[in-house]
Design a protein around this motif. Sequence first.
Motif, mmCIF file in Angstrom:
data_model
loop_
_atom_site.group_PDB
_atom_site.id
_atom_site.type_symbol
_atom_site.label_atom_id
_atom_site.label_comp_id
_atom_site.label_asym_id
_atom_site.label_seq_id
_atom_site.Cartn_x
_atom_site.Cartn_y
_atom_site.Cartn_z
ATOM 1 N N GLN A 142 35.903 46.725 45.342
ATOM 2 C CA GLN A 142 35.875 45.595 46.274
ATOM 3 C C GLN A 142 37.006 44.612 45.970
ATOM 4 O OE1 GLN A 142 31.961 43.924 45.970
ATOM 5 N NE2 GLN A 142 31.027 45.465 47.304
ATOM 6 N N GLU A 146 40.086 43.425 48.419
ATOM 7 C CA GLU A 146 40.387 42.020 48.687
ATOM 8 C C GLU A 146 41.838 41.704 48.330
ATOM 9 O OE1 GLU A 146 38.478 39.782 50.243
ATOM 10 O OE2 GLU A 146 36.943 41.316 50.482
ATOM 11 N N ARG A 149 44.069 42.961 51.060
ATOM 12 C CA ARG A 149 44.014 42.057 52.210
ATOM 13 C C ARG A 149 44.862 40.807 51.951
ATOM 14 N NH1 ARG A 149 37.642 42.342 52.861
ATOM 15 N NH2 ARG A 149 37.477 44.436 53.737
#
Length: 164
Positions: A142, A146, A149
């Motif tokens: 995760q 992130e 992104r």
Amino acid sequence: MVLNNIEELLEKYNNAETSLKEEAQLKAYFASDGVATHLEHYKPMFQYFSLSQQEQYTKDVPLNTKKTKLYQWISVAAVAVLMLGIFIPNWQGEGRTFASLSQQEQEAYTKTMEAFKLVSIGMNEGKQQLNSLAMVSDNLNQGIEEASRLSEFSKTTNKIFKNK
């Protein structure tokens, strides 16, 4: 007229719409010496097809039948083991209870069960550690998503500010 017919048959042949009779006409035409000059490039293809139909495989193919006999004996042995597994426990008659065991057998049973409990505890601890590692791995994945992104956001903002 014959040339138009051959050109139509070639068009149908290229579209895979010819019958066997029409293909035989094409083979006969390209086997002859009177092939039109603009159709000469088809001649080697149809000659190859004629030659390849005459080819035959002449080597003997060895058949190994001895392996199948081994597989037959393996299946017989597997059935025998299954039958023994089913009938031997029932062969002794009634099942024995803990109280009917001798003192030594009861002690051996108790020690064996304790050993199994210790092994079970160790296995459960290992399972919990693996679950913890899986959770850490999920969180790490995760975080990587992130970060990617954020990287894309950074690229986009740099493009915006450079254009102004």
